[in-house]
Structures are given as C-alpha cells and as structure tokens.
Design a protein around this motif. Structure first.
Motif, mmCIF file in Angstrom:
data_model
loop_
_atom_site.group_PDB
_atom_site.id
_atom_site.type_symbol
_atom_site.label_atom_id
_atom_site.label_comp_id
_atom_site.label_asym_id
_atom_site.label_seq_id
_atom_site.Cartn_x
_atom_site.Cartn_y
_atom_site.Cartn_z
ATOM 1 N N THR A 53 78.667 -26.812 65.347
ATOM 2 C CA THR A 53 79.299 -26.492 66.251
ATOM 3 C C THR A 53 78.523 -26.982 67.593
ATOM 4 O O THR A 53 77.155 -27.103 67.363
ATOM 5 C CB THR A 53 79.307 -24.960 66.450
ATOM 6 N N GLY A 54 78.878 -27.078 68.700
ATOM 7 C CA GLY A 54 78.411 -27.333 70.199
ATOM 8 C C GLY A 54 78.483 -28.765 70.410
ATOM 9 O O GLY A 54 79.441 -29.441 70.114
ATOM 10 N N SER A 55 77.972 -28.959 71.743
ATOM 11 C CA SER A 55 78.252 -30.216 72.605
ATOM 12 C C SER A 55 77.970 -31.410 71.904
ATOM 13 O O SER A 55 78.755 -32.399 71.878
ATOM 14 C CB SER A 55 77.624 -29.895 73.984
ATOM 15 N N THR A 56 77.086 -31.360 71.224
ATOM 16 C CA THR A 56 76.636 -32.691 70.289
ATOM 17 C C THR A 56 77.413 -32.924 69.211
ATOM 18 O O THR A 56 77.855 -33.962 68.947
ATOM 19 C CB THR A 56 75.008 -32.658 69.868
ATOM 20 N N VAL A 57 77.904 -32.165 68.537
ATOM 21 C CA VAL A 57 78.689 -32.246 67.438
ATOM 22 C C VAL A 57 80.244 -32.530 68.132
ATOM 23 O O VAL A 57 80.951 -33.363 67.341
ATOM 24 C CB VAL A 57 78.693 -30.787 66.500
HETATM 25 C C1 5RP Z 1 75.930 -23.559 67.583
HETATM 26 C C2 5RP Z 1 74.483 -24.332 67.443
HETATM 27 C C3 5RP Z 1 74.631 -25.527 68.229
HETATM 28 O O1 5RP Z 1 74.425 -26.494 66.946
HETATM 29 C C4 5RP Z 1 73.398 -25.556 69.132
HETATM 30 O O2 5RP Z 1 73.278 -24.337 70.066
HETATM 31 C C5 5RP Z 1 73.151 -26.780 69.831
HETATM 32 O O3 5RP Z 1 74.513 -27.006 70.666
HETATM 33 P P1 5RP Z 1 74.588 -28.347 71.674
HETATM 34 O O4 5RP Z 1 74.487 -29.512 70.802
HETATM 35 O O5 5RP Z 1 75.594 -27.954 72.529
HETATM 36 O O6 5RP Z 1 73.205 -28.269 72.322
HETATM 37 O O7 5RP Z 1 73.675 -23.769 66.960
HETATM 38 O O8 5RP Z 1 75.802 -21.903 67.000
#
Ligand code: 5RP
Length: 229
Positions: free
Chosen positions: A26-30
C-alpha cells in the motif's frame, strides 16, 4: 522524491515472473508499482494474480485490469512488493503510514520473497529516527493501550481521520491507529514483542527480519540492499 519512488518500483519489476502470485503493498510507491506492473502485464501478456493489502491497492489494481486473489486461495505467495516509512541497513522496517500495517504484515510474511521499494529519504541509521511507530488497536482498548505504551517510553497519539473524516482514522479492519514516538530504537525486535503483548494491540508497524531485499531509488539511480541470511 517521486523519481526515486519510480526508479525503485521499476527496479522491483525485474523480480516479477510470469505465473507468479504476488502480494502488493500500500502507499504511493506501491501505486507506481501497480501502474507499471499493469503495463507490463498488458505488453507481455503475463498471467499473474495479486493479493492486495488494502482497499487502495485492490481498487487501483482492479481499475488497471490486474487479477486479484486472496490469501485463502493462495496462502503462500511467490513475491511481495511493499513500501516502507523507514528502512535500516539490516532491512528492518517501520510501516503503517497508510494504516495498512496489519494486512501488510500478513501478506508480506506470506511471501517466499519480500522486497521493499522506497525513495532514499526512507533509509535511516536507526529506526524511529524520523518516523513514529504505528500500531493498530481495537477501538475500545485505545486509551488503556496508550497508557501502557507510555510505560514503555513511547509518546502515543491517536491518528486523526483528517479532512474528510471527523474523529479518529478507522482502518480497513475497523480499528484505530496509535502513532508512537519512541525516538531512535535500540532493539526493534524487543520493542515489537513488548508492544504486541499489550491486550488490544492487533499489530505493530515494526517489520523485523521480514524483508529479503530493498530497492532504494534516488534521482541518480537505485541501490539494492539484499539481506545476507
Ligand atoms: C502503508 C505503508 C506504506 O508502504 C508506507 O507508508 C510507505 O508509503 P509511501 O510509498 O507512500 O511513502 O506502510 O501502511
């Protein structure tokens, strides 16, 4: 920062093989990873299925035509790809910035290989240097859990729902999140254990000894860190 995320996501794509069952974090990188994965599936006609860790990744994957499955159908995954809020050089992580830590830990630990994708700002000497440690808690227990966390030396804060939700944030599992500031953490495994023992704590955003590799992207390129043992 966005370029670092894109490079990391692109590099992790090299681990994906036809026929695999993937866990997606989850998240922007994913989210970037899901976009380029969908493109590769389309271009190369790959047959893949993914287990998502949140409504965010499930919805995005579905919109992009990626086939989803469940851990019930596939309790062991070939590969999991996930982001992180902090990473140390031993590949211990703080996760849960997107409040998906419980499903992330279940899915990431179900994979034969778990790789982390992140931009360089996430790499730290010691976990807790910049990020708080999120824990998911059963709503009725939150105040008592917060008191017990203070005894362990942490400063907890109930995560707010933000602009679009009055009151506390509610996770995909119907629980609350406490973000706990510990400062630099000496022994992440011991802390994870101590937090997990508190009644009402569902999961802890410390991921110790779980990741096999990390792709750390920057404007200049990608550093790959592989776990030794
Ligand atoms: C979600 C997470 C995300 O992987 C983490 O917050 C990194 O997110 P981003 O890629 O947006 O920086 O642990 O629960």
């Amino acid at each position: 920062m966005i370029e670092g995320k894109r490079r990391a996501a692109q590099a992790a794509l090299s681990e994906v093989k036809d026929g695999q069952i993937l866990g997606i974090g989850t998240g922007s990188t994913v989210a970037i990873f899901i976009e380029i994965l969908a493109e590769r599936i389309r271009n190369e006609g790959l047959s893949l299925m993914c287990v998502p860790t949140s409504y965010q990744s499930a919805h995005l994957a579905m919109e992009r035509g990626i086939r989803l499955t469940t851990l019930e159908e596939h309790p062991t995954l070939d590969l999991a790809v996930d982001g992180a809020d902090e990473i140390d050089r031993e590949l211990n992580l703080i996760k849960g910035g997107g409040a998906a830590l419980t499903r992330e830990k279940i899915v990431d630990s179900a994979a034969k290989r778990f790789v982390v994708i992140a931009d360089k700002s996430k790499l730290v000497e010691r976990l807790g240097s910049k990020a708080a440690v999120p824990i998911e808690v059963i709503p009725m227990s939150w105040r008592r859990v917060a008191n017990m966390v203070r005894v362990l030396g942490g400063e907890p804060r109930l995560r707010d729902g933000g602009d679009r939700k009055d009151g506390p944030l509610v996770t995909d599992n119907g629980n609350f999140i406490l973000d706990i500031n510990f400062g630099p953490i000496e022994d992440p495994r011991a802390l994870e254990f101590e937090l997990k023992r508190i009644p009402g704590v569902v999961e802890v955003g410390l991921f110790v000894n779980l990741a096999n590799a990390a792709y750390i992207g920057s404007e200049r390129g990608v550093e790959k860190i592989e776990r030794k043992s």
